[in-house]
Design a protein around this motif. Structure first.
Motif, PDB file in Angstrom:
ATOM      1  N   UNK A  43       0.817  -1.320  -0.092  1.00  0.00           N
ATOM      2  CA  UNK A  43       0.016  -0.095   0.047  1.00  0.00           C
ATOM      3  C   UNK A  43       0.898   1.258  -0.006  1.00  0.00           C
ATOM      4  N   UNK A  44       0.242   2.316  -0.584  1.00  0.00           N
ATOM      5  CA  UNK A  44       0.901   3.527  -0.373  1.00  0.00           C
ATOM      6  C   UNK A  44       1.128   3.972   0.977  1.00  0.00           C
ATOM      7  N   UNK A  45       2.015   4.447   1.278  1.00  0.00           N
ATOM      8  CA  UNK A  45       2.620   4.999   2.717  1.00  0.00           C
ATOM      9  C   UNK A  45       3.250   6.320   2.943  1.00  0.00           C
ATOM     10  N   UNK A  46       2.724   6.910   3.857  1.00  0.00           N
ATOM     11  CA  UNK A  46       3.404   8.311   4.108  1.00  0.00           C
ATOM     12  C   UNK A  46       4.843   7.977   4.715  1.00  0.00           C
ATOM     13  N   UNK A  47       5.940   8.414   4.130  1.00  0.00           N
ATOM     14  CA  UNK A  47       7.109   8.258   4.776  1.00  0.00           C
ATOM     15  C   UNK A  47       7.842   9.498   5.660  1.00  0.00           C
ATOM     16  N   UNK A  48       7.423  10.636   5.207  1.00  0.00           N
ATOM     17  CA  UNK A  48       7.812  11.886   5.986  1.00  0.00           C
ATOM     18  C   UNK A  48       6.973  13.174   5.581  1.00  0.00           C
ATOM     19  N   UNK A  49       7.071  14.223   6.284  1.00  0.00           N
ATOM     20  CA  UNK A  49       6.202  15.479   6.185  1.00  0.00           C
ATOM     21  C   UNK A  49       6.978  16.509   6.737  1.00  0.00           C
ATOM     22  N   UNK A  50       6.602  17.612   6.074  1.00  0.00           N
ATOM     23  CA  UNK A  50       7.182  18.809   6.577  1.00  0.00           C
ATOM     24  C   UNK A  50       6.040  19.955   6.614  1.00  0.00           C
ATOM     25  N   UNK A  51       5.941  20.666   8.042  1.00  0.00           N
ATOM     26  CA  UNK A  51       4.849  21.581   7.927  1.00  0.00           C
ATOM     27  C   UNK A  51       5.615  23.035   7.680  1.00  0.00           C
ATOM     28  N   UNK A  52       5.011  23.460   6.545  1.00  0.00           N
ATOM     29  CA  UNK A  52       5.627  24.986   6.270  1.00  0.00           C
ATOM     30  C   UNK A  52       4.989  25.936   7.175  1.00  0.00           C
ATOM     31  N   UNK A  53       3.955  25.568   7.756  1.00  0.00           N
ATOM     32  CA  UNK A  53       3.388  26.605   8.880  1.00  0.00           C
ATOM     33  C   UNK A  53       4.116  26.836  10.000  1.00  0.00           C
ATOM     34  N   UNK A  54       4.750  25.616  10.643  1.00  0.00           N
ATOM     35  CA  UNK A  54       5.336  25.833  11.814  1.00  0.00           C
ATOM     36  C   UNK A  54       6.756  25.247  11.854  1.00  0.00           C
ATOM     37  N   UNK A  55       7.100  24.516  10.847  1.00  0.00           N
ATOM     38  CA  UNK A  55       8.465  24.183  10.629  1.00  0.00           C
ATOM     39  C   UNK A  55       8.783  22.748  11.269  1.00  0.00           C
ATOM     40  N   UNK A  56       7.593  22.141  11.573  1.00  0.00           N
ATOM     41  CA  UNK A  56       7.660  20.695  12.189  1.00  0.00           C
ATOM     42  C   UNK A  56       8.040  19.740  11.149  1.00  0.00           C
ATOM     43  N   UNK A  57       8.646  18.607  11.687  1.00  0.00           N
ATOM     44  CA  UNK A  57       8.654  17.768  10.876  1.00  0.00           C
ATOM     45  C   UNK A  57       8.287  16.116  11.440  1.00  0.00           C
ATOM     46  N   UNK A  58       7.983  15.313  10.516  1.00  0.00           N
ATOM     47  CA  UNK A  58       7.553  13.982  10.787  1.00  0.00           C
ATOM     48  C   UNK A  58       8.257  12.932   9.923  1.00  0.00           C
ATOM     49  N   UNK A  59       8.599  11.795  10.644  1.00  0.00           N
ATOM     50  CA  UNK A  59       9.106  10.668   9.942  1.00  0.00           C
ATOM     51  C   UNK A  59       8.498   9.548  10.424  1.00  0.00           C
ATOM     52  N   UNK A  60       8.179   8.608   9.639  1.00  0.00           N
ATOM     53  CA  UNK A  60       7.406   7.275   9.795  1.00  0.00           C
ATOM     54  C   UNK A  60       8.397   6.748  10.934  1.00  0.00           C
ATOM     55  N   UNK A  61       7.935   6.207  12.068  1.00  0.00           N
ATOM     56  CA  UNK A  61       8.738   5.338  13.063  1.00  0.00           C
ATOM     57  C   UNK A  61       9.946   4.414  12.669  1.00  0.00           C
TER      58      UNK A  61
END
Length: 121
Positions: A43-61
């Motif tokens: 399945x398609x999965x999200x691996x990472x994300x960047x919020x341009x609003x607040x500069x926060x980042x997220x990476x799949x565990x």
């Protein structure tokens, strides 16, 4: 909104790669950019994300410590750095954007065409 990916390719296990998403068309700073991957048979999965609003980042565990995301402000480009690549990282990596202001994305809306990443010896 236009998202243009670049930087994919074929690498050997253990090598690193940077893929990029050039972002254009937003009229405000409130949006987020995500990287999804589509691997064969998975399945398609999200691996990472960047919020341009607040500069926060997220990476799949299970990718933390190998995948990193950041934004190049002058270029308005979001880069995904991938280290110690494994064959299971193979897939099409797609850049996506949303008006959500935080990560991970629940409603990705705009999509790029994708860039192919292959990891093989």
């Amino acid at each position: 909104v236009q998202l243009v990916e670049s930087g994919g390719g074929l690498v050997q296990p253990g090598e690193s790669l940077r893929i990029s998403c050039a972002v254009s068309g937003f009229t405000s700073e409130h949006y987020s950019i995500g990287w999804f991957r589509q691997a064969p048979g998975r399945d398609r999965e999200e691996v990472s994300c960047f919020s341009n609003t607040n500069g926060s980042t997220w990476v799949k565990n299970d990718l933390k410590g190998r995948f990193y995301i950041s934004k190049d402000e002058p270029e308005n480009r979001v880069d995904l750095y991938m280290e110690s690549l494994k064959p299971e990282d193979t897939g099409v990596y797609l850049c996506t954007a949303s008006l959500e202001t935080d990560c991970p994305l629940s409603e990705p809306f705009w999509w790029g065409q994708g860039t192919q990443v292959g990891v093989s010896s």
